[in-house]
Write a protein that holds these residues in place. Structure first.
Motif, short mmCIF file in Angstrom:
data_model
loop_
_atom_site.label_atom_id
_atom_site.label_comp_id
_atom_site.label_asym_id
_atom_site.label_seq_id
_atom_site.Cartn_x
_atom_site.Cartn_y
_atom_site.Cartn_z
N ALA A 50 0.87 -1.18 0.00
CA ALA A 50 0.00 0.00 0.00
C ALA A 50 0.90 1.22 0.00
CB ALA A 50 -0.91 -0.01 1.22
N CYS A 67 -2.68 -4.03 6.87
CA CYS A 67 -1.51 -4.23 6.01
C CYS A 67 -0.47 -5.12 6.69
CB CYS A 67 -0.89 -2.89 5.64
SG CYS A 67 -1.92 -1.85 4.56
N TYR A 85 -3.25 0.71 -3.61
CA TYR A 85 -2.74 -0.63 -3.32
C TYR A 85 -2.20 -1.20 -4.63
CZ TYR A 85 -2.80 -5.70 -2.82
OH TYR A 85 -2.45 -7.02 -2.82
N CYS A 175 -7.20 -2.05 2.14
CA CYS A 175 -5.95 -1.50 2.66
C CYS A 175 -6.05 0.00 2.93
CB CYS A 175 -4.81 -1.72 1.67
SG CYS A 175 -4.44 -3.42 1.33
#
Length: 362
Positions: A50, A67, A85, A175
């Motif tokens: 990310a 994450c 992401y 994310c």
């Protein structure tokens, strides 16, 4: 727009750790600026990660616990823009070129020309209707297929984008710390309402990576009148990229360099959102009443500004400025530095700083 048939170099750095790919970006820019790397197109892919934009607060933009629990790397780009992401199911493409060879007035003009070129190449190759949508996306039927961004470093233009090939749109948003109101406003509770992949557009069969590369190069060649020479990354690039990774982009100090905390009683905060992106200002004061002045300013957001470090300079210039001189100081700064702003104006920064200051006053 033709810039002559001189060949651009094309390299492919394959799948790498996100922080190392970002380091290679900076190495390529530095060497191009020094005349040691000629105009280039680079293809790249990422291990799952990310990424936040250069000016974003990492804790505000990413779901860090998710994450870490899922082995997703945490990375900061050297370009502006929003959090994204990336994984091997997305193809990255980049241009490093001399502005003298492609003379356009502003970063917005480069964005339009490059995105329309890539959209045309993808459309022809895969029989889709990909189109540039300001400020910096390529979309198909209103859904995002490719995000892009870039900046100037002297005569060097660095511009990059990613194509969603076979990514899981739900994981993309899992994310990211997207505000609930933004999800509701854009009907993003289902990620497929906003994002689309080439695999989906082609009936469930993802195209191979080489065909995507060829499509992008075709679009750029037709738009700009250039040829391509396929090469390996140079030793100079690999050596410098490793150093930049170890000294900067690979360090937590760089990645977490902007990680704002919620505003406290002595900290004013405000956010300005619009078509050009969002800007958040956090301001602390020092001194008493009539002699109050700015102690610190932190400016974050998903905007694009070139060169990227210009916001650090603005923050530094505002330290110690009396409150009645803030507007003039910001105007003078932008008049002297003349940075490139994509869809923003200097007045937007002045507006958000003053809005933050008002939250500190009765």
């Amino acid at each position: 727009m033709s810039i002559g048939r001189r060949a651009f170099r094309v390299i492919d750095t394959g799948v790498r750790d996100g922080r190392r790919q970002i380091a290679f970006d900076q190495a390529m820019i530095d060497l191009h600026r020094e005349g040691k790397v000629r105009d280039s197109v680079r293809f790249l892919r990422f291990q799952p990660c990310a990424l936040v934009g250069r000016h974003q607060s990492i804790g505000k933009e990413l779901k860090l616990d998710y994450c870490r629990e899922n082995g997703i790397g945490i990375v900061r780009r050297i370009t502006g823009g929003g959090a994204i992401y990336l994984d091997p199911g997305q193809v990255g493409w980049e241009l490093v070129i001399s502005r003298k060879r492609v003379p356009l007035p502003t970063l917005q003009d480069y964005t339009k020309e490059i995105c329309e070129a890539v959209a045309s190449g993808l459309s022809q190759a895969f029989s889709i209707d990909a189109r540039f949508r300001p400020r910096n996306d390529i979309e198909v039927d209103g859904r995002k297929l490719c995000g892009t961004g870039g900046f100037f470093d002297g005569d060097t233009l660095f511009y990059q984008g990613t194509v969603l090939v076979d990514a899981d749109p739900e994981r993309v948003l899992a994310c990211l710390n997207v505000p609930e109101e933004k999800l509701r406003k854009r009907n993003l509770d289902n990620a497929s309402n906003r994002l689309v992949t080439l695999k989906h557009l082609m009936g469930g069969v993802a195209p191979d990576i080489e065909s995507i590369h060829e499509a992008i190069l075709r679009g750029l060649s037709e738009r700009f009148g250039i040829d391509f020479s396929f090469e390996l990354p140079s030793d100079d690039e690999e050596i410098l990229a490793a150093k930049i990774h170890d000294d900067e982009t690979g360090t937590d100090e760089f990645v977490y360099s902007i990680d704002e905390t919620p505003a406290q009683a002595d900290c004013g905060a405000a956010t300005l959102s619009g078509p050009g992106g969002s800007i958040t200002a956090l301001v602390r004061l020092e001194g008493k009443e009539q002699t109050q002045r700015i102690q610190t300013v932190l400016l974050t957001g998903d905007f694009f500004v070139a060169p990227p470090r210009i916001l650090l300079d603005l923050e530094a210039n505002l330290r110690g400025v009396p409150l009645d001189s803030v507007s003039g100081a910001i105007d003078e700064f932008f008049a002297a530095t003349r940075p490139e702003l994509l869809s923003l104006a200097p007045g937007d920064f002045k507006t958000v700083v003053h809005a933050a200051l008002r939250t500190l006053r009765p």
